[in-house]
Scaffold this motif. Structure first.
Motif, PDB file in Angstrom:
ATOM      1  N   SER A  51      -1.106  -2.665  -1.145  1.00 51.07           N
ATOM      2  CA  SER A  51      -1.471  -1.675  -2.160  1.00 51.07           C
ATOM      3  C   SER A  51      -1.682  -0.277  -1.596  1.00 51.07           C
ATOM      4  CB  SER A  51      -2.741  -2.117  -2.898  1.00 51.07           C
ATOM      5  OG  SER A  51      -3.833  -2.232  -1.998  1.00 51.07           O
ATOM      6  N   ASP A  52      -1.926  -0.147  -0.310  1.00 47.15           N
ATOM      7  CA  ASP A  52      -2.183   1.154   0.307  1.00 47.15           C
ATOM      8  C   ASP A  52      -0.963   1.601   1.104  1.00 47.15           C
ATOM      9  OD1 ASP A  52      -3.128   3.424   1.550  1.00 47.15           O
ATOM     10  OD2 ASP A  52      -5.036   2.535   2.154  1.00 47.15           O
ATOM     11  N   SER A  53      -0.327   2.687   0.687  1.00 47.42           N
ATOM     12  CA  SER A  53       0.886   3.165   1.362  1.00 47.42           C
ATOM     13  C   SER A  53       0.613   3.624   2.789  1.00 47.42           C
ATOM     14  CB  SER A  53       1.513   4.315   0.564  1.00 47.42           C
ATOM     15  OG  SER A  53       0.593   5.394   0.424  1.00 47.42           O
ATOM     16  N   HIS A  54      -0.637   4.014   3.074  1.00 50.26           N
ATOM     17  CA  HIS A  54      -0.984   4.435   4.436  1.00 50.26           C
ATOM     18  C   HIS A  54      -0.971   3.265   5.420  1.00 50.26           C
ATOM     19  CE1 HIS A  54      -2.812   7.666   1.928  1.00 50.26           C
ATOM     20  NE2 HIS A  54      -2.387   8.440   2.908  1.00 50.26           N
ATOM     21  N   LEU A  55      -1.019   2.043   4.891  1.00 53.41           N
ATOM     22  CA  LEU A  55      -1.026   0.862   5.756  1.00 53.41           C
ATOM     23  C   LEU A  55       0.361   0.240   5.890  1.00 53.41           C
ATOM     24  CD1 LEU A  55      -4.315  -0.876   4.523  1.00 53.41           C
ATOM     25  CD2 LEU A  55      -4.011   0.706   6.441  1.00 53.41           C
ATOM     26  N   HIS A  56       1.377   0.915   5.392  1.00 54.83           N
ATOM     27  CA  HIS A  56       2.738   0.397   5.506  1.00 54.83           C
ATOM     28  C   HIS A  56       3.318   0.783   6.859  1.00 54.83           C
ATOM     29  CE1 HIS A  56       3.200   0.199   0.821  1.00 54.83           C
ATOM     30  NE2 HIS A  56       2.307  -0.637   1.306  1.00 54.83           N
ATOM     31  N   THR A  57       2.700   0.244   7.899  1.00 54.24           N
ATOM     32  CA  THR A  57       3.111   0.484   9.281  1.00 54.24           C
ATOM     33  C   THR A  57       3.401  -0.848   9.949  1.00 54.24           C
ATOM     34  OG1 THR A  57       0.820   0.390  10.077  1.00 54.24           O
ATOM     35  CG2 THR A  57       1.655   2.551   9.390  1.00 54.24           C
ATOM     36  N   PRO A  58       4.107  -0.846  11.097  1.00 54.56           N
ATOM     37  CA  PRO A  58       4.416  -2.121  11.769  1.00 54.56           C
ATOM     38  C   PRO A  58       3.184  -2.963  12.070  1.00 54.56           C
ATOM     39  CG  PRO A  58       5.755  -0.375  12.686  1.00 54.56           C
ATOM     40  CD  PRO A  58       4.805   0.294  11.736  1.00 54.56           C
ATOM     41  N   MET A  59       2.087  -2.321  12.524  1.00 51.34           N
ATOM     42  CA  MET A  59       0.892  -3.081  12.885  1.00 51.34           C
ATOM     43  C   MET A  59       0.363  -3.868  11.691  1.00 51.34           C
ATOM     44  SD  MET A  59      -2.717  -1.790  14.556  1.00 51.34           S
ATOM     45  CE  MET A  59      -3.219  -0.814  13.131  1.00 51.34           C
ATOM     46  N   TYR A  60       0.268  -3.213  10.537  1.00 55.48           N
ATOM     47  CA  TYR A  60      -0.265  -3.883   9.355  1.00 55.48           C
ATOM     48  C   TYR A  60       0.763  -4.798   8.701  1.00 55.48           C
ATOM     49  CZ  TYR A  60      -4.308  -0.896   9.844  1.00 55.48           C
ATOM     50  OH  TYR A  60      -5.435  -0.281  10.332  1.00 55.48           O
ATOM     51  N   PHE A  61       2.039  -4.533   8.919  1.00 53.40           N
ATOM     52  CA  PHE A  61       3.080  -5.460   8.478  1.00 53.40           C
ATOM     53  C   PHE A  61       2.927  -6.800   9.192  1.00 53.40           C
ATOM     54  CE2 PHE A  61       7.329  -7.250   9.435  1.00 53.40           C
ATOM     55  CZ  PHE A  61       7.714  -7.609   8.155  1.00 53.40           C
ATOM     56  N   PHE A  62       2.723  -6.755  10.506  1.00 54.64           N
ATOM     57  CA  PHE A  62       2.521  -7.986  11.270  1.00 54.64           C
ATOM     58  C   PHE A  62       1.192  -8.637  10.910  1.00 54.64           C
ATOM     59  CE2 PHE A  62       5.235  -5.657  14.538  1.00 54.64           C
ATOM     60  CZ  PHE A  62       6.393  -6.330  14.178  1.00 54.64           C
ATOM     61  N   LEU A  63       0.174  -7.819  10.654  1.00 54.20           N
ATOM     62  CA  LEU A  63      -1.143  -8.355  10.289  1.00 54.20           C
ATOM     63  C   LEU A  63      -1.079  -9.104   8.960  1.00 54.20           C
ATOM     64  CD1 LEU A  63      -4.173  -8.504  10.992  1.00 54.20           C
ATOM     65  CD2 LEU A  63      -4.472  -6.396   9.691  1.00 54.20           C
ATOM     66  N   SER A  64      -0.351  -8.567   7.983  1.00 52.55           N
ATOM     67  CA  SER A  64      -0.223  -9.246   6.691  1.00 52.55           C
ATOM     68  C   SER A  64       0.560 -10.546   6.826  1.00 52.55           C
ATOM     69  CB  SER A  64       0.440  -8.320   5.675  1.00 52.55           C
ATOM     70  OG  SER A  64       1.727  -7.926   6.104  1.00 52.55           O
ATOM     71  N   ASN A  65       1.570 -10.557   7.697  1.00 59.32           N
ATOM     72  CA  ASN A  65       2.304 -11.794   7.958  1.00 59.32           C
ATOM     73  C   ASN A  65       1.406 -12.825   8.637  1.00 59.32           C
ATOM     74  OD1 ASN A  65       5.511 -11.858   7.545  1.00 59.32           O
ATOM     75  ND2 ASN A  65       4.883  -9.750   7.921  1.00 59.32           N
ATOM     76  N   LEU A  66       0.568 -12.367   9.551  1.00 58.22           N
ATOM     77  CA  LEU A  66      -0.380 -13.259  10.218  1.00 58.22           C
ATOM     78  C   LEU A  66      -1.359 -13.845   9.212  1.00 58.22           C
ATOM     79  CD1 LEU A  66      -1.317 -14.312  13.047  1.00 58.22           C
ATOM     80  CD2 LEU A  66      -2.879 -12.369  13.105  1.00 58.22           C
ATOM     81  N   SER A  67      -1.808 -13.033   8.266  1.00 58.09           N
ATOM     82  CA  SER A  67      -2.725 -13.510   7.231  1.00 58.09           C
ATOM     83  C   SER A  67      -2.055 -14.550   6.343  1.00 58.09           C
ATOM     84  CB  SER A  67      -3.219 -12.332   6.380  1.00 58.09           C
ATOM     85  OG  SER A  67      -3.967 -11.432   7.164  1.00 58.09           O
ATOM     86  N   PHE A  68      -0.786 -14.313   5.983  1.00 63.69           N
ATOM     87  CA  PHE A  68      -0.043 -15.279   5.173  1.00 63.69           C
ATOM     88  C   PHE A  68       0.085 -16.614   5.898  1.00 63.69           C
ATOM     89  CE2 PHE A  68       4.129 -17.240   4.286  1.00 63.69           C
ATOM     90  CZ  PHE A  68       3.927 -17.593   2.960  1.00 63.69           C
ATOM     91  N   VAL A  69       0.387 -16.572   7.194  1.00 63.01           N
ATOM     92  CA  VAL A  69       0.521 -17.793   7.987  1.00 63.01           C
ATOM     93  C   VAL A  69      -0.813 -18.535   8.047  1.00 63.01           C
ATOM     94  CG1 VAL A  69       0.929 -18.689  10.322  1.00 63.01           C
ATOM     95  CG2 VAL A  69       2.463 -16.971   9.356  1.00 63.01           C
ATOM     96  N   ASP A  70      -1.914 -17.795   8.179  1.00 67.59           N
ATOM     97  CA  ASP A  70      -3.230 -18.437   8.238  1.00 67.59           C
ATOM     98  C   ASP A  70      -3.582 -19.131   6.929  1.00 67.59           C
ATOM     99  OD1 ASP A  70      -3.569 -17.656  10.821  1.00 67.59           O
ATOM    100  OD2 ASP A  70      -4.829 -15.930  10.375  1.00 67.59           O
TER     101      ASP A  70
END
Length: 291
Positions: A51-70
């Protein structure tokens, strides 16, 4: 056809649960708390990043994928645990056990790989800041995540195909509170040499290499930080790695605790489970502090 009918009636007994009746409500509450904290915490991370365009960076992209896996990891294990505790039984069918083994290995491996990719992301950001946007572009990040999924899906599938050739007793006891791959192989009545060899190869390739990648990335990061003249710049650069280092520590601490639990005495199972739940909840909270 006879073999298919035989495997259909195989049941595994998960002995990791305490048999003391007074501990059952405590175990149910602990596992339920873990499930709610992990799922809700990781869902908040995914929603915040998307929801936050400022977080559309590689670090947070990987973090969201990590959260989905968890979320997937918790959903693979906890519901069955809660059902068994509530029904005061320990059984899990042959098909359910193999399915759990497959997804457990896939999601655990994905956690391992994603933490490694995140370490590489921090390495590029700190050591090559001017080239960061070019190297860590959206297409490259997507390819990295896709490769992680492909590798772990196939590695887990090969494990399952090899396990299909093993013979088990009609009632097989597993000294764990989930269908752990190593414990299931150990419980087989037939030769497990091929399974053991492949297991060790996978551990060596998919376990040692990611850890080596993380250590190498942070050795280069530390080396780069030491070359910075400004203390403020050092602190600012290293602060972006703090949460990732905490998550890495908690991940391997959790893994060590889970596998160590199979070696301890039955009387300490409850405290071991509580420790694992506590680490898992802290893991989610540390990731949430990154957003």
């Amino acid at each position: 056809m006879a073999e298919a009918n035989y495997t259909y009636f195989i049941e595994f007994l998960l002995l990791g649960f305490s048999e003391e009746p007074e501990l059952q409500p405590l175990l149910f509450g602990l596992f339920l708390s873990m499930c709610l904290v992990a799922v809700l915490g990781n869902l908040l991370i995914i929603l915040a990043v998307s929801s936050d365009s400022h977080l559309h960076t590689p670090m947070y992209f990987f973090l969201s994928n990590l959260s989905f896996v968890d979320i997937c990891f918790v959903s693979t294990t906890i519901p069955k645990m809660l059902m068994n505790i509530q029904a005061q039984r320990k059984g899990i069918s042959y098909a359910e056990c193999l399915t759990q083994v497959y997804f457990l290995n896939t999601f655990a491996g994905m956690d391992d790989f994603l933490l490694t990719v995140m370490a590489y992301d921090r390495f590029v950001a700190i050591c090559y800041p001017l080239k960061y946007a070019v190297i860590m572009n959206l297409r490259f990040c997507g390819i990295l995540v896709l490769l992680c999924w492909i590798i772990m899906s196939w590695a887990s599938l090969i494990h399952i195909l090899l396990m299909k050739n093993l013979a088990f007793s009609i009632v097989t006891e597993i000294p764990h509170f989930l269908c752990d791959l190593a414990q299931v192989i150990k419980a087989a009545n037939s030769s497990t040499l091929v399974n053991a060899i492949f297991l060790y190869v996978v551990i060596a390739l998919l376990g040692v290499l990611p850890v080596t990648g993380i250590l190498y990335s942070y050795s280069q990061i530390i080396s780069s930080l030491l070359r910075m003249s400004s203390i403020k710049s050092r602190y600012k650069a290293f602060s972006t790695c703090g949460s990732h280092l905490c998550v890495v520590s908690l991940f391997y601490g959790t893994a060590f605790g889970v596998y160590l639990s199979s070696a301890v005495t039955h009387s300490s199972q409850a405290s071991m489970i509580a420790s694992v739940l506590y680490i898992q909840m802290l893991w989610t909270l540390f990731k949430y502090s990154d957003v």
